[in-house]
Design a protein around this motif. Sequence first.
Motif, PDB file in Angstrom:
ATOM      1  N   ASN A 274      54.339  36.056  61.711  1.00  0.00           N
ATOM      2  CA  ASN A 274      53.040  36.690  61.891  1.00  0.00           C
ATOM      3  C   ASN A 274      52.170  35.892  62.844  1.00  0.00           C
ATOM      4  O   ASN A 274      52.671  35.049  63.607  1.00  0.00           O
ATOM      5  N   ASN A 488      54.985  37.043  57.510  1.00  0.00           N
ATOM      6  CA  ASN A 488      54.659  38.099  56.568  1.00  0.00           C
ATOM      7  C   ASN A 488      55.866  38.314  55.673  1.00  0.00           C
ATOM      8  O   ASN A 488      56.965  38.604  56.159  1.00  0.00           O
ATOM      9  N   GLN A 501      56.034  46.290  58.887  1.00  0.00           N
ATOM     10  CA  GLN A 501      54.994  45.268  58.884  1.00  0.00           C
ATOM     11  C   GLN A 501      54.341  45.158  60.255  1.00  0.00           C
ATOM     12  O   GLN A 501      55.007  45.223  61.283  1.00  0.00           O
ATOM     13  N   GLY A 505      49.331  41.527  59.566  1.00  0.00           N
ATOM     14  CA  GLY A 505      49.319  41.576  58.109  1.00  0.00           C
ATOM     15  C   GLY A 505      48.548  42.757  57.561  1.00  0.00           C
ATOM     16  O   GLY A 505      48.474  42.963  56.353  1.00  0.00           O
TER      17      GLY A 505
END
Length: 515
Positions: A274, A488, A501, A505
């Motif tokens: 992420n 994530n 995803q 996030g």
Amino acid sequence: MLIFTMVFIGFAVPFAYADAPSTWAKDTISEAESILGQTDVLHVGQGFDPRTLDPHNTNDTPSPRVMEQIYETLVNQNEDMEIEPGLAESWKYIDDVTIEFKLKKGVKFHNGETFTSKDVKFTLLRALESPYVGHVLGEIDPNGIKIIDDYTIQIVTTEPYAPILMHLSHTAGSMLNEKAVIEAGDDYGFIPVGTGPFKFDLWITGDSIELTKFNDYHGEGAMVERVVFKNIAEAQRRFNELKNGQIHIAYDILASDIKRIEENKELTLYRDTNLTTSYIGFNVQNKPFDDVRVRQAINYAVDVDLIIEAAMEGVGQQSNGPLGPNVWGSNQELQTYEYNVEKAKELMKEAGLENGFKTSIWTNDNKSRMDIAEIVQNQLKQINIEAEVKVVEWGAYLDGTANGEHDMFILGWSTVIADPDYGLYPLFHSSQFGDAGNRTFYANAKVDELLDKGRVEIDPEIRKAYYLEAQKIIRDDAPWIFLNIGENLTGTRSNVKGFSQHPTGHHQLSGVYLE
């Protein structure tokens, strides 16, 4: 999404309708319980209640995860962080500081109002006044927002500003309806109105938030009738509820549960790098942290690999600077601070502190962060630093670090628009002390100059060079102990389809359905 868009890992702010009769609470709790067996309801578990659903009154992580379903922005960033149309169908530059947007027609707010240019102007002016997200859109000239007609609007920045479109895709740019905001007054954050595929239904403080499908949505409608965000603070309980079929999606899975999900045929694991960077910050205004040799010494004295393995259970990778590899313009040529206690001792001696000193490490009551603090506490003893670990309630933690009451502290930041301006300016520019993001109170005139130039430079190669140099200086100045780039980690039931995803996030759930 602090933040800010830091990323912060949790807020919990109590709220109740003071004038509501007692039957209101009973009725909503009963309704929440009655839907658990329905197949058209998607149950999502996350670690904290949102702070608010007003996009201008927070910049944390839990809140935007819910707001993402309710609101929309003029432009979007897809999962590759590319800019795409949102509520604006198209846009063009009139000159270096002026962008003209053509708005999508036929868009309705959840209260039945029609979305027009007036709502855009109202939203942007309100956002600019926010102490939480004003910095995100701060380059917009409030006197330069010009309504051409109901579906055409021009936005002017105070100077050329390369990342303006990325910033408009931030939660801070969520389009609001003026009538709804004014009518709700101080309660707006708890009865929000947007244009998104889901509309707000009810909030049982500390327990859950329920959204319903917006049938007048202008785009492709949601695949389920309701979404319930459950506040499940304990990660182990979150996993257990996922395993036992009480929720369909569990955010922020513990690393210790990764293997258990992968081995369970009824569950699916989503694991992606992420945009977050975890760090331990120094208050560089406090002695002896005003001495760069002390900050560098502590970087050498801390075994980050051990922290990632022991406290983070192998999740993420060691960061070599303030930006992760999936942020445009990140300097991946920087060298990490190696674990070298002898080098640390040499620097401490140069600083006249070979006998060490006493200090404190602040953390909130997050288990991983508390583990990190204890590891660092033990490792600093090798260079004669005695560090007290202080666990501080989240709200007080944010207030205290914003006010500079700390020596060392543990936090994270998410560069949610994947542009270095957002990942560097709030955290390291001297104009951003405190709530805006710079809780180390770090100031370097050359860094300020480079970050200022990077904001206004249009040529991407020249702009990138500014940011590469700024990151080198920041790395050498060491206002942080650079920890890791995060991941994530989300678990779902195997019958959950259409889920993916987003690097921020903030995952969009309108395309998710239950098979």
